[in-house]
Design an enzyme around this catalytic site. Structure first.
Site, short mmCIF file in Angstrom:
data_model
loop_
_atom_site.label_atom_id
_atom_site.label_comp_id
_atom_site.label_asym_id
_atom_site.label_seq_id
_atom_site.Cartn_x
_atom_site.Cartn_y
_atom_site.Cartn_z
N GLU A 34 7.68 -44.82 -27.39
CA GLU A 34 7.21 -44.92 -25.91
C GLU A 34 5.50 -45.20 -25.75
O GLU A 34 4.75 -44.55 -26.32
CB GLU A 34 7.52 -43.66 -25.32
CG GLU A 34 6.89 -43.37 -23.97
CD GLU A 34 7.34 -44.43 -22.86
OE1 GLU A 34 8.51 -44.80 -22.66
OE2 GLU A 34 6.37 -44.97 -22.24
N GLN A 35 5.36 -46.18 -25.09
CA GLN A 35 4.12 -46.56 -24.69
C GLN A 35 3.10 -45.52 -24.19
O GLN A 35 1.97 -45.44 -24.41
CB GLN A 35 3.84 -48.03 -24.17
CG GLN A 35 4.58 -48.05 -22.58
CD GLN A 35 4.63 -49.32 -22.11
OE1 GLN A 35 4.28 -50.26 -22.75
NE2 GLN A 35 5.01 -49.45 -21.21
N ARG A 105 12.44 -37.20 -10.25
CA ARG A 105 12.59 -38.08 -11.67
C ARG A 105 12.03 -36.91 -12.62
O ARG A 105 12.40 -37.17 -13.99
CB ARG A 105 12.07 -39.16 -11.47
CG ARG A 105 12.56 -40.14 -10.79
CD ARG A 105 12.03 -41.52 -10.52
NE ARG A 105 12.60 -42.54 -9.82
CZ ARG A 105 13.42 -43.46 -10.53
NH1 ARG A 105 13.16 -43.85 -11.63
NH2 ARG A 105 14.18 -44.32 -9.65
N TYR A 213 15.95 -38.18 1.25
CA TYR A 213 16.67 -37.10 0.66
C TYR A 213 15.80 -36.02 0.41
O TYR A 213 14.72 -36.38 -0.22
CB TYR A 213 17.90 -37.61 -0.20
CG TYR A 213 17.33 -38.33 -1.28
CD1 TYR A 213 16.85 -37.92 -2.41
CD2 TYR A 213 17.20 -39.55 -1.24
CE1 TYR A 213 16.43 -38.44 -3.65
CE2 TYR A 213 16.81 -40.52 -2.38
CZ TYR A 213 16.49 -39.79 -3.64
OH TYR A 213 16.01 -40.57 -4.69
N ASP A 291 17.68 -51.05 -17.62
CA ASP A 291 17.05 -52.27 -16.79
C ASP A 291 16.70 -53.40 -18.03
O ASP A 291 16.48 -54.72 -17.41
CB ASP A 291 15.75 -51.83 -16.17
CG ASP A 291 15.96 -51.21 -14.67
OD1 ASP A 291 17.10 -51.02 -14.54
OD2 ASP A 291 14.91 -50.93 -14.19
P1 FAD Z 1 12.89 -47.63 -17.62
O1 FAD Z 1 12.79 -46.46 -16.60
O2 FAD Z 1 11.68 -49.02 -16.94
O3 FAD Z 1 12.02 -47.14 -18.88
C1 FAD Z 1 11.54 -48.14 -19.69
C2 FAD Z 1 10.64 -47.25 -20.71
O4 FAD Z 1 10.20 -48.19 -21.92
C3 FAD Z 1 9.16 -46.73 -20.22
O5 FAD Z 1 9.13 -45.57 -20.22
C4 FAD Z 1 8.21 -47.77 -20.59
O6 FAD Z 1 7.12 -47.35 -20.55
C5 FAD Z 1 8.99 -48.14 -22.03
N1 FAD Z 1 8.34 -49.20 -22.62
C6 FAD Z 1 8.41 -50.58 -21.93
N2 FAD Z 1 7.75 -51.49 -22.71
C7 FAD Z 1 7.40 -50.84 -23.92
C8 FAD Z 1 6.92 -51.27 -24.99
N3 FAD Z 1 6.51 -52.73 -25.51
N4 FAD Z 1 6.56 -50.40 -25.94
C9 FAD Z 1 6.79 -49.04 -25.75
N5 FAD Z 1 7.28 -48.58 -24.82
C10 FAD Z 1 7.78 -49.46 -23.74
N6 FAD Z 1 18.52 -45.72 -9.75
C11 FAD Z 1 19.37 -44.80 -9.73
O7 FAD Z 1 20.49 -44.77 -10.60
N7 FAD Z 1 19.29 -44.05 -8.43
C12 FAD Z 1 18.37 -43.92 -7.58
O8 FAD Z 1 18.32 -43.40 -6.68
C13 FAD Z 1 17.40 -45.25 -7.77
N8 FAD Z 1 16.27 -45.16 -6.88
C14 FAD Z 1 15.28 -46.35 -7.21
C15 FAD Z 1 14.17 -46.31 -6.31
C16 FAD Z 1 13.45 -47.46 -6.56
C17 FAD Z 1 12.33 -47.86 -5.39
C18 FAD Z 1 13.50 -48.34 -7.67
C19 FAD Z 1 12.63 -49.54 -7.81
C20 FAD Z 1 14.39 -48.16 -8.35
C21 FAD Z 1 15.61 -47.18 -8.26
N9 FAD Z 1 16.57 -46.98 -9.12
C22 FAD Z 1 17.48 -45.86 -8.83
C23 FAD Z 1 16.62 -47.89 -10.40
C24 FAD Z 1 15.99 -47.01 -11.70
O9 FAD Z 1 15.04 -46.33 -11.52
C25 FAD Z 1 15.98 -47.87 -12.83
O10 FAD Z 1 17.14 -48.67 -12.94
C26 FAD Z 1 15.82 -46.99 -14.02
O11 FAD Z 1 14.61 -46.30 -13.99
C27 FAD Z 1 16.13 -48.06 -15.45
O12 FAD Z 1 15.53 -46.99 -16.59
P2 FAD Z 1 15.53 -47.69 -17.87
O13 FAD Z 1 15.46 -46.31 -18.88
O14 FAD Z 1 16.38 -48.60 -18.37
O15 FAD Z 1 13.95 -48.25 -17.96
#
Ligand code: FAD
Length: 376
Positions: A34-35, A105, A213, A291
């Site tokens: 993790e960065q 979160r 909420y 994502d």
């Molecule tokens: P991320 O949360 O983006 O995690 C990626 C991780 O990888 C981060 O910690 C980052 O620092 C790390 N990283 C990235 N690149 C590197 C690198 N090169 N080297 C080392 N580390 C790296 N979803 C829901 O299910 N319910 C909700 O209520 C909801 N509400 C939302 C509200 C808003 C306003 C937004 C914008 C989104 C919402 N979402 C919600 C969507 C949700 O936040 C994302 O889909 C989710 O956080 C994706 O998780 P992830 O683990 O795939 O990616």
């Protein structure tokens, strides 16, 4: 079992830690890179519908999750201007196994991080990956300041601008580049007095809507407010904005909305972009999830939930079919479902912003929510 299988998870977010825990519980030796300097999430809320809670239950985390989150009783769609209900969907009747939770979160990532550590996952912070190479025999990641490291199997949970996705399918061509949707989302936390009903309220108006909420026993209220506009804003959690911009955009909304907005003193704005779903979620000894594979607009609150589901299914497929055949089975099991959820989220943006309340009630995409978010 994945006994002794060495797996590197790039990204310590919600998806990354869910995958790390699920893999480690099946015997893999997992390292998370993790960065960030510490494992944390932004100060904001997150809705976890029953299909997301089912993953926490499967990991053995359901009890703690229920203790630390609030149990959502209803999703209410309200006409933002008059304050009148359009639809109220009761989710309080759900059986305990299907609980709908409202999390801070920071609490959710803490539960997942602790679970990963307890399962033996090695977590490295300040480990920013600058390059990813994928070959047939293994993958390599370059960690800033540390050089090249081998990753016999690599899980890309590195979010919107995933380096693992680029290594799997190449950098996006112009035709597949993300594009601005013409919508921005503000987010803010405002103080609550603990009396707010445990409901997610969507206040809808022409070209805008606002979701609120409660969190942490109602001591906080999470706000997400979306406006259609041509002025562009950057994508990301940390772009500060003047709270008066948010208040101006929702000036026509009723008194409950005004009372929430008047308390918003720290506000962030996020430009909402559409990113195509990756064509290929795996190549050789690497796979992507959450994502990184399929960014989802937040209008169905399913982005993180899909990341949790992906993580569980990936671990199951690698365990059942092995590291060579497992990734293809994983994509096959996930892709259609994820695309359906993304489409429902895209449609909700349009339905929430309709002018006519009857059309809203009829077209309301969250009615599809019942189908879209049923546990697999
Ligand atoms: P991320 O949360 O983006 O995690 C990626 C991780 O990888 C981060 O910690 C980052 O620092 C790390 N990283 C990235 N690149 C590197 C690198 N090169 N080297 C080392 N580390 C790296 N979803 C829901 O299910 N319910 C909700 O209520 C909801 N509400 C939302 C509200 C808003 C306003 C937004 C914008 C989104 C919402 N979402 C919600 C969507 C949700 O936040 C994302 O889909 C989710 O956080 C994706 O998780 P992830 O683990 O795939 O990616």
């Amino acid at each position: 079992m994945l006994d002794g299988q060495k797996i590197t998870v790039l990204g310590g977010g919600l998806g990354g830690f869910t995958a790390a825990t699920a893999l480690a519980q099946r015997g893999a030796e997992v390292t998370v890179l993790e960065q960030a300097g510490r494992i944390a999430e932004v100060g904001a809320g997150i809705q976890l519908s029953p299909n997301g809670v089912a993953v926490l239950d499967a990991l053995g985390l359901g009890g703690e999750a229920r203790n630390r989150a609030m149990r959502n009783r209803a999703v209410r769609l309200v006409d933002g201007i008059t304050g009148r209900d359009v639809i109220r969907m009761d989710v309080g009747y759900l059986r305990p196994a299907q609980t709908f939770l409202l999390f801070h979160r920071a609490d959710l990532i803490d539960i997942l991080h602790q679970a990963a550590v307890a399962a033996g996952v090695k977590v490295e912070t300040c480990a920013r990956v600058t390059r990813v190479d994928i070959g047939q025999a293994g993958a390599f990641v370059e960690v800033e300041g540390q050089g090249l490291r081998e990753a016999p199997f690599l899980v890309g949970a590195d979010g919107l601008h995933s380096k693992v996705r680029d290594a799997i399918e190449g950098s996006p061509t112009e035709a597949r580049a993300p594009f601005f949707t013409g919508m921005v989302a503000w987010r803010a936390l405002v103080p609550g007095d603990g009396t707010e009903a445990a409901e997610a309220v969507v206040r809808m108006g022409p070209k805008r809507h606002m979701v609120s909420y409660p969190l942490r026993g109602g001591s906080l209220i999470n706000l997400v407010a979306v406006e259609e506009r041509t002025e562009w804003a950057e994508e990301g959690w940390f772009n500060r904005d003047d709270p008066d911009n948010l208040r101006r955009a929702f000036a026509g909304f009723g008194s409950e909305a005004q009372s929430l907005l008047s308390q918003a003193d720290k506000v962030h704005v996020w430009g909402l972009f559409r990113h195509p779903v990756a064509r290929t979620w795996h190549r050789g000894p690497a796979a992507i999830l959450g994502d990184a594979a399929h960014p989802t607009l937040p209008f169905l609150a399913q982005g993180a939930v899909m990341a949790l589901e992906d993580a569980w299914v990936l671990a199951e497929c690698l365990d059942d079919k092995g590291m060579t055949d497992g990734p293809a089975l994983y994509q096959a099991r996930r892709q259609l479902r994820v695309e359906r959820v993304i489409e429902a989220a895209n449609n909700n943006a349009r339905n929430y912003h309709l002018k006519n309340p009857l059309a809203k009630a009829l077209g309301f995409g969250a009615l599809r929510l019942a189908g879209a978010v049923r546990p697999e």
